[in-house]
Design a protein around this motif. Structure first.
Motif, PDB file in Angstrom:
ATOM      1  N   VAL A  13      12.156  22.245  33.977  1.00 61.59           N
ATOM      2  CA  VAL A  13      12.636  22.106  32.780  1.00 61.59           C
ATOM      3  C   VAL A  13      12.509  23.442  32.145  1.00 61.59           C
ATOM      4  O   VAL A  13      11.008  23.291  31.548  1.00 61.59           O
ATOM      5  CB  VAL A  13      13.261  20.975  31.733  1.00 61.59           C
ATOM      6  CG1 VAL A  13      13.299  21.056  31.091  1.00 61.59           C
ATOM      7  CG2 VAL A  13      13.643  19.854  32.746  1.00 61.59           C
ATOM      8  N   SER A  14      12.784  24.344  31.329  1.00 64.31           N
ATOM      9  CA  SER A  14      12.242  25.170  29.846  1.00 64.31           C
ATOM     10  C   SER A  14      11.424  24.620  29.581  1.00 64.31           C
ATOM     11  O   SER A  14      12.215  23.602  28.412  1.00 64.31           O
ATOM     12  CB  SER A  14      13.222  26.288  29.765  1.00 64.31           C
ATOM     13  OG  SER A  14      12.679  26.810  28.428  1.00 64.31           O
TER      14      SER A  14
ATOM     15  N   SER B 215      17.436  22.852  31.738  1.00 66.87           N
ATOM     16  CA  SER B 215      17.789  22.543  33.569  1.00 66.87           C
ATOM     17  C   SER B 215      16.968  23.965  34.182  1.00 66.87           C
ATOM     18  O   SER B 215      17.595  25.355  33.217  1.00 66.87           O
ATOM     19  CB  SER B 215      18.659  21.996  34.277  1.00 66.87           C
ATOM     20  OG  SER B 215      18.372  22.542  35.280  1.00 66.87           O
ATOM     21  N   LYS B 216      15.903  24.193  35.045  1.00 70.60           N
ATOM     22  CA  LYS B 216      16.305  25.251  35.669  1.00 70.60           C
ATOM     23  C   LYS B 216      17.096  25.438  36.997  1.00 70.60           C
ATOM     24  O   LYS B 216      17.217  26.254  37.478  1.00 70.60           O
ATOM     25  CB  LYS B 216      14.751  25.576  36.299  1.00 70.60           C
ATOM     26  CG  LYS B 216      13.364  25.547  34.861  1.00 70.60           C
ATOM     27  CD  LYS B 216      12.405  26.175  35.197  1.00 70.60           C
ATOM     28  CE  LYS B 216      11.130  25.926  34.584  1.00 70.60           C
ATOM     29  NZ  LYS B 216       9.665  25.911  34.816  1.00 70.60           N
ATOM     30  N   LYS B 217      17.723  24.560  37.165  1.00 72.15           N
ATOM     31  CA  LYS B 217      18.385  23.958  38.280  1.00 72.15           C
ATOM     32  C   LYS B 217      19.985  23.831  37.970  1.00 72.15           C
ATOM     33  O   LYS B 217      21.173  24.303  38.927  1.00 72.15           O
ATOM     34  CB  LYS B 217      18.307  22.797  39.101  1.00 72.15           C
ATOM     35  CG  LYS B 217      16.582  22.701  39.566  1.00 72.15           C
ATOM     36  CD  LYS B 217      16.046  21.669  40.269  1.00 72.15           C
ATOM     37  CE  LYS B 217      15.118  21.459  40.678  1.00 72.15           C
ATOM     38  NZ  LYS B 217      15.189  21.743  42.370  1.00 72.15           N
ATOM     39  N   GLN B 218      20.144  23.790  37.180  1.00 70.84           N
ATOM     40  CA  GLN B 218      22.130  24.058  36.653  1.00 70.84           C
ATOM     41  C   GLN B 218      21.970  24.548  35.512  1.00 70.84           C
ATOM     42  O   GLN B 218      21.557  23.869  34.252  1.00 70.84           O
ATOM     43  CB  GLN B 218      21.846  22.478  36.691  1.00 70.84           C
ATOM     44  CG  GLN B 218      23.599  21.911  35.851  1.00 70.84           C
ATOM     45  CD  GLN B 218      24.505  22.393  36.943  1.00 70.84           C
ATOM     46  OE1 GLN B 218      24.401  22.537  38.494  1.00 70.84           O
ATOM     47  NE2 GLN B 218      25.670  23.324  36.531  1.00 70.84           N
ATOM     48  N   PRO B 219      22.696  25.803  34.904  1.00 71.22           N
ATOM     49  CA  PRO B 219      22.983  26.293  34.019  1.00 71.22           C
ATOM     50  C   PRO B 219      23.617  25.442  32.395  1.00 71.22           C
ATOM     51  O   PRO B 219      24.324  24.494  33.269  1.00 71.22           O
ATOM     52  CB  PRO B 219      23.420  27.641  34.810  1.00 71.22           C
ATOM     53  CG  PRO B 219      23.454  27.660  35.283  1.00 71.22           C
ATOM     54  CD  PRO B 219      23.206  26.413  35.726  1.00 71.22           C
ATOM     55  N   ASN B 220      23.320  25.670  31.603  1.00 73.07           N
ATOM     56  CA  ASN B 220      23.991  24.335  30.347  1.00 73.07           C
ATOM     57  C   ASN B 220      23.138  22.965  30.967  1.00 73.07           C
ATOM     58  O   ASN B 220      23.923  22.171  29.818  1.00 73.07           O
ATOM     59  CB  ASN B 220      25.343  25.208  30.482  1.00 73.07           C
ATOM     60  CG  ASN B 220      25.719  26.688  30.084  1.00 73.07           C
ATOM     61  OD1 ASN B 220      25.493  26.863  29.447  1.00 73.07           O
ATOM     62  ND2 ASN B 220      26.216  26.828  30.940  1.00 73.07           N
ATOM     63  N   LEU B 221      22.450  22.556  31.188  1.00 73.24           N
ATOM     64  CA  LEU B 221      22.228  20.904  31.300  1.00 73.24           C
ATOM     65  C   LEU B 221      20.593  21.351  30.081  1.00 73.24           C
ATOM     66  O   LEU B 221      20.376  22.139  31.207  1.00 73.24           O
ATOM     67  CB  LEU B 221      21.709  20.563  32.410  1.00 73.24           C
ATOM     68  CG  LEU B 221      21.855  18.928  32.592  1.00 73.24           C
ATOM     69  CD1 LEU B 221      22.578  18.177  32.661  1.00 73.24           C
ATOM     70  CD2 LEU B 221      21.447  19.018  34.264  1.00 73.24           C
ATOM     71  N   TYR B 222      20.418  20.488  29.678  1.00 74.50           N
ATOM     72  CA  TYR B 222      19.597  20.146  29.029  1.00 74.50           C
ATOM     73  C   TYR B 222      18.962  18.824  28.934  1.00 74.50           C
ATOM     74  O   TYR B 222      19.891  17.995  28.847  1.00 74.50           O
ATOM     75  CB  TYR B 222      19.852  20.458  27.172  1.00 74.50           C
ATOM     76  CG  TYR B 222      20.016  21.391  27.261  1.00 74.50           C
ATOM     77  CD1 TYR B 222      18.920  23.045  27.593  1.00 74.50           C
ATOM     78  CD2 TYR B 222      21.361  22.194  27.497  1.00 74.50           C
ATOM     79  CE1 TYR B 222      19.220  24.103  26.483  1.00 74.50           C
ATOM     80  CE2 TYR B 222      21.934  23.594  27.515  1.00 74.50           C
ATOM     81  CZ  TYR B 222      20.567  24.353  27.301  1.00 74.50           C
ATOM     82  OH  TYR B 222      21.290  25.932  27.052  1.00 74.50           O
ATOM     83  N   PHE B 223      17.929  18.748  29.155  1.00 74.29           N
ATOM     84  CA  PHE B 223      17.026  16.918  28.525  1.00 74.29           C
ATOM     85  C   PHE B 223      16.114  16.966  27.789  1.00 74.29           C
ATOM     86  O   PHE B 223      15.296  17.756  28.064  1.00 74.29           O
ATOM     87  CB  PHE B 223      16.471  17.117  30.032  1.00 74.29           C
ATOM     88  CG  PHE B 223      17.486  17.333  31.525  1.00 74.29           C
ATOM     89  CD1 PHE B 223      17.461  15.969  31.559  1.00 74.29           C
ATOM     90  CD2 PHE B 223      17.374  18.273  32.523  1.00 74.29           C
ATOM     91  CE1 PHE B 223      19.037  15.943  32.682  1.00 74.29           C
ATOM     92  CE2 PHE B 223      18.300  18.149  33.517  1.00 74.29           C
ATOM     93  CZ  PHE B 223      18.002  16.820  34.018  1.00 74.29           C
ATOM     94  N   ILE B 224      15.878  16.658  26.780  1.00 76.11           N
ATOM     95  CA  ILE B 224      15.097  16.334  25.422  1.00 76.11           C
ATOM     96  C   ILE B 224      14.861  14.685  25.484  1.00 76.11           C
ATOM     97  O   ILE B 224      15.169  13.233  26.076  1.00 76.11           O
ATOM     98  CB  ILE B 224      15.724  15.941  24.146  1.00 76.11           C
ATOM     99  CG1 ILE B 224      17.052  15.725  23.810  1.00 76.11           C
ATOM    100  CG2 ILE B 224      16.086  17.925  24.532  1.00 76.11           C
ATOM    101  CD1 ILE B 224      17.439  16.437  22.613  1.00 76.11           C
ATOM    102  N   GLY B 225      13.583  14.425  24.517  1.00 75.88           N
ATOM    103  CA  GLY B 225      13.211  12.878  24.060  1.00 75.88           C
ATOM    104  C   GLY B 225      12.400  12.205  25.457  1.00 75.88           C
ATOM    105  O   GLY B 225      11.449  13.509  26.232  1.00 75.88           O
ATOM    106  N   GLU B 226      12.881  10.989  25.420  1.00 80.71           N
ATOM    107  CA  GLU B 226      11.517  10.510  26.098  1.00 80.71           C
ATOM    108  C   GLU B 226      12.308  10.368  27.779  1.00 80.71           C
ATOM    109  O   GLU B 226      11.713   9.967  28.872  1.00 80.71           O
ATOM    110  CB  GLU B 226      11.701   9.092  26.063  1.00 80.71           C
ATOM    111  CG  GLU B 226      10.760   8.289  26.521  1.00 80.71           C
ATOM    112  CD  GLU B 226      10.905   6.397  26.242  1.00 80.71           C
ATOM    113  OE1 GLU B 226      10.776   5.781  26.991  1.00 80.71           O
ATOM    114  OE2 GLU B 226      11.593   6.203  25.282  1.00 80.71           O
TER     115      GLU B 226
END
Length: 428
Positions: free
Chosen positions: A383-384, A390-401
């Motif tokens: 993850v950036s 996500s470095k594996k899926q464009p336009n997908l993001y992960f935040i927080g816990e």
């Protein structure tokens, strides 16, 4: 599961998921720039940050209320940040990942938001900031910011499937089928939190979405959680339920000078919760019950000056009577009625060590039921650290816990939620 396969919730009938892109697309009834799954701290912060950039934003959550963990945090007063937040206050397999977001969003920025909304607050030990009145003040602040910016929040909404669209498609992004509608979004943000406190609605949903798109999950476990004991020591600890004292809890890696609380199930309080983040099953923990006094030296000096006294007489000022008698039974029962003059210095050294370095081995922890956070999560190497994409899926993001970033007790996990939500909201 490949990236282009739909995510299906395991409790749902898989037959209802045999939906091709074409049929889903025909049933499309909502389209937004940004869809955020999870109406908690990081999700709501991300929502209004993105909406302030004129992005159309929808936050969905399966719960009947937004921010349930916010409401119960800090004993209902919400320890919303800390005056001093450093990367060293966080753990994860990649220790550097959290630095970028934390540097770009410091505690004073959130404090400014708190003051803008007129929320009264106060400082407690170790720089912890709490609401004077209620955690509701922080949740209302976030919801008001969302409303003002135009971000919508939709509750009681279950996810049925998530499908990524081809990058060359005019409507690139994702098709998300929910229990209420089918949504197209350009950016999809996973802000679902971890496994802690399942009664608040916590699930492993975020991890399963991550795995759908090829992400590795760093093994999860309960964090900031009380220790449990099943041996004789456990029986003694249970008999002392309700007693608290200031200690230093430590192991070979770290130490925490904080209060400790005896409970019917084991050891709790800030000292134990902090140390639990650095504990592995099978390890012993160490507790200095009288941090500012070398007990062996104290006992040897007392032996020279008051040879007829008993050990418990010397230690009575340091412990509640019930705890002192329990320690006596555990650590010097053979000497409990002997005068100091009749006890060898080597024995006094051993007794002193039992008090300044009490070593006990927990059988485990109370688990996710009472854990404040979840250790582990989505591998941050994938993850950036700047955008949380996500470095594996464009336009997908992960935040927080949901990410493999876990903060100390004391407002650090909220600060991570604000910082990661802000960083993501600025780019989605």
């Amino acid at each position: 599961m490949t990236q282009n396969q739909a995510y299906s919730h395991k409790h749902l009938n898989s037959a209802c998921l045999d939906t091709t892109y074409a049929s889903v697309h025909q049933g499309l009834n909502k389209s937004v720039d940004v869809l955020i799954i999870g109406a908690g701290a990081s999700g709501l912060y991300c929502a209004f940050t993105a909406a302030q950039r004129d992005r159309s934003v929808l936050v969905i959550d399966h719960a009947n209320k937004a921010g349930k963990k916010i409401l119960m945090s800090g004993g209902g007063r919400c320890n919303f940040t800390n005056y001093v937040v450093e990367p060293e206050n966080f753990i994860g397999s990649n220790a550097h990942f959290c630095k970028s977001a934390l540097t770009r969003y410091n505690p004073w920025e959130f404090i400014g938001l708190v003051e803008k909304h007129g929320v009264p607050y106060h400082e407690r030990d170790y720089g912890q900031l709490f609401c004077d009145d209620s955690s509701k003040d922080i949740l209302n602040l976030l919801l008001d910011e969302c409303s003002e910016a135009g971000a919508k929040v939709q509750l009681k909404t279950d996810i049925i499937s998530i499908k990524s669209l081809p990058q060359d498609n005019d409507k690139q992004g994702f098709i998300v089928e929910t229990s209420k509608q089918t949504i197209h979004c350009h950016s999809l943000v996973i802000a679902t939190g971890g496994l802690s406190i399942p009664t608040m609605g916590a699930t492993g949903f975020g991890y399963e979405v991550a795995e759908q798109f090829g992400h590795q999950i760093i093994k999860t476990s309960a964090g900031l959680v009380p220790f449990t004991f099943t041996d004789k020591v456990g029986e003694v600890i249970a008999s002392l339920a309700g007693i608290s004292l200031d200690v230093i809890a430590f192991n070979e890696r770290i130490s925490f000078p904080r209060p400790m609380l005896f409970t019917h199930r084991g050891l709790s309080g800030p000292a134990m919760l902090q140390l639990s983040n650095y504990w592995q099953v099978g390890e012993a923990i160490h507790i200095n019950l009288v941090p500012n006094v070398d007990i062996s030296e104290l006992l040897k000096q007392a032996k020279a000056q008051h040879p007829k006294q008993l050990i418990r007489s010397i230690l009575t000022e340091y412990f509640p009577k019930k705890l002192l008698l329990a320690l006596q039974d555990l650590h010097w029962s053979d000497f409990k009625d002997k005068e100091l003059a009749n006890i060898k210095d080597e024995a006094l050294d051993t007794i002193g060590d039992k008090i300044n370095n009490w070593s006990i081995k927990p059988s485990g922890t109370e688990g996710y039921r009472t854990a404040e956070v979840t250790r582990g999560g989505v591998n941050t190497d994938e993850v950036s650290s700047k955008t949380f994409e996500s470095k594996k899926q464009p336009n997908l993001y992960f935040i927080g816990e949901v990410l493999d970033v876990t903060g100390w007790l004391g407002g650090y996990n909220f600060q991570w939620a604000w910082a990661s939500g802000k960083a993501c909201g600025e780019v989605v």
